[in-house]
Design a protein around this motif. Structure first.
Motif, PDB file in Angstrom:
ATOM      1  N   LYS A 321      34.270  37.521  43.989  1.00 24.16           N
ATOM      2  CA  LYS A 321      35.178  38.565  43.485  1.00 24.16           C
ATOM      3  C   LYS A 321      34.922  38.823  41.991  1.00 24.16           C
ATOM      4  CE  LYS A 321      38.889  37.941  46.845  1.00 24.16           C
ATOM      5  NZ  LYS A 321      38.221  36.949  47.709  1.00 24.16           N
ATOM      6  N   THR A 345      42.024  38.400  37.155  1.00 22.00           N
ATOM      7  CA  THR A 345      42.355  37.043  36.716  1.00 22.00           C
ATOM      8  C   THR A 345      41.555  36.591  35.506  1.00 22.00           C
ATOM      9  OG1 THR A 345      40.741  36.120  38.276  1.00 22.00           O
ATOM     10  CG2 THR A 345      43.012  36.368  39.048  1.00 22.00           C
ATOM     11  N   TYR A 358      38.489  39.118  39.883  1.00 27.88           N
ATOM     12  CA  TYR A 358      39.740  39.630  40.446  1.00 27.88           C
ATOM     13  C   TYR A 358      40.055  38.888  41.742  1.00 27.88           C
ATOM     14  CZ  TYR A 358      36.660  42.003  43.752  1.00 27.88           C
ATOM     15  OH  TYR A 358      35.715  42.253  44.715  1.00 27.88           O
ATOM     16  N   ASN A 359      41.283  39.067  42.210  1.00 27.06           N
ATOM     17  CA  ASN A 359      41.626  38.605  43.553  1.00 27.06           C
ATOM     18  C   ASN A 359      42.625  39.552  44.179  1.00 27.06           C
ATOM     19  OD1 ASN A 359      44.211  37.948  42.588  1.00 27.06           O
ATOM     20  ND2 ASN A 359      43.687  35.801  42.242  1.00 27.06           N
TER      21      ASN A 359
END
Length: 359
Positions: A321, A345, A358-359
């Protein structure tokens, strides 16, 4: 939403501090919109050049805040259908549909006017009027289960669209939006919405419009909705508590989600989807599935409110990600375009690249 704990390079002598929007620390300015799409980051490359080797010891302190920019509504499996209804789909005279259609929990007898062709034990039927497939719960597996999921996702998407808060525009035109040019954002009416003359939606390919109506949406005969600036019908969502009616020879753009019915008059057309929790009625109409935006893409603009375009040279590692893109030679704002909400994040600068996790 509160600020996350500030971060600091292990070699930095700077004490942790807060970064307010627009403040510059060493080589960069960061503005990250958390848990919303789009999320934004601006990197001041000119300042970065002035600090030279100080890049390695720079303090990076993101500033987190909400934004009025809307995330697209996640349609789930309902997004596999150009027409989806609970109690029936009918046409007369013949219509032209590009994309799959389906009904549930009502069975295939409620799909009328299409002269369906069903092969024994097939999970779908076909029609000369449809460039796509037709699904109903009385067809072979896995169609019944898939339709149950799609109907549930349609209801969830409707609830999501209806529940979006903090509108950018409230009761615009007292519900009469004919003749207006509308920028991206969240629009809310406690009344019916009437499109009495042409309407233009002006924005980029990553911008989102959500229209909430507590009543009906009615489009007058012969009127059109225009998309300009690269706007995509897949990013336009019309949520109505009441019926949605498109007049004869009118043209509509976007995803229609209604708690009741949708009807298209003779010769009407739509670039979008018809998602009705009762029935859909067509009359020599043209229904075309919208082009889908890229799944997860980094886009950028020179200003936070500017037109966002795909960032050149980017690479995506969906497993970790992570999105990596070369730093621009001028200040840029970056956003992640996605069909589902993402959380950034981590944002770092490494080897002349912006690296976003990111998530």
């Amino acid at each position: 939403m509160g600020d996350p704990p500030p971060g600091e390079s292990p070699n930095s002598s700077h004490a942790p501090s807060r970064l307010v929007s627009g403040q510059t620390i060493n080589q960069m300015t960061i503005e990250n919109k958390m848990k919303m799409i789009p999320s934004a980051l601006v990197v001041n490359a000119a300042k970065r050049l002035r600090v030279g080797l100080c890049l390695a010891v720079a303090v990076i302190v993101p500033h987190w805040e909400t934004t009025a920019a809307q995330a697209p509504v996640n349609l789930g499996m309902a997004g596999n259908f150009v027409v989806l209804a609970k109690s029936g789909i009918s046409t007369g005279p013949a219509s032209a549909i590009t994309g799959d259609i389906g009904v549930s929990p009502i069975d295939s007898t409620a799909i009328t006017g299409f002269s369906l062709i069903l092969t024994a034990s097939s999970p779908f039927s076909t029609s000369a009027q449809i460039t796509g497939k037709v699904y109903a719960p009385d067809y072979a597996a896995p169609t019944p289960a898939n339709l149950t999921t799609a109907i549930g996702d349609m209801q969830t998407a409707y609830t999501d669209a209806a529940g979006r808060s903090l509108p950018d525009f409230t009761e615009l035109g007292a519900g009469q939006i004919g003749g207006l040019t509308l920028v991206p954002g969240l629009y809310k009416w406690g009344t019916d919405v009437l499109i009495s003359s042409d309407v233009t939606l002006n924005g980029g390919p990553n911008d989102v419009w959500i229209f909430q109506s507590a009543g009906k949406i009615t489009q007058a005969n012969g009127t059109r909705i225009h998309l300009t600036g690269g706007a995509l019908a897949a990013n336009v969502f019309w949520q109505a508590f009441g019926d949605v009616s498109l007049g004869t020879t009118s043209h509509f753009e976007g995803i229609i989600m209604t708690l009741t019915s949708i009807s298209l008059g003779t010769g009407a057309s739509i670039n979008g989807r018809l998602l009705a929790q009762t029935a859909v009625t067509l009359a020599a109409a043209t229904v075309t599935a919208p082009a889908a935006p890229a799944a997860t893409t980094l886009v950028s603009a020179t200003t936070v409110t500017g037109s966002y375009l795909d960032t050149s040279g980017q690479s995506l590692d969906s497993g970790s990600k992570t999105i990596t893109a070369p730093l621009s030679g001028s200040p840029r704002f970056y956003r992640i375009r996605s069909m589902t909400a993402l959380t950034i994040t981590s944002i770092t600068i490494s080897g002349g690249n912006v690296v976003i996790i990111y998530n």
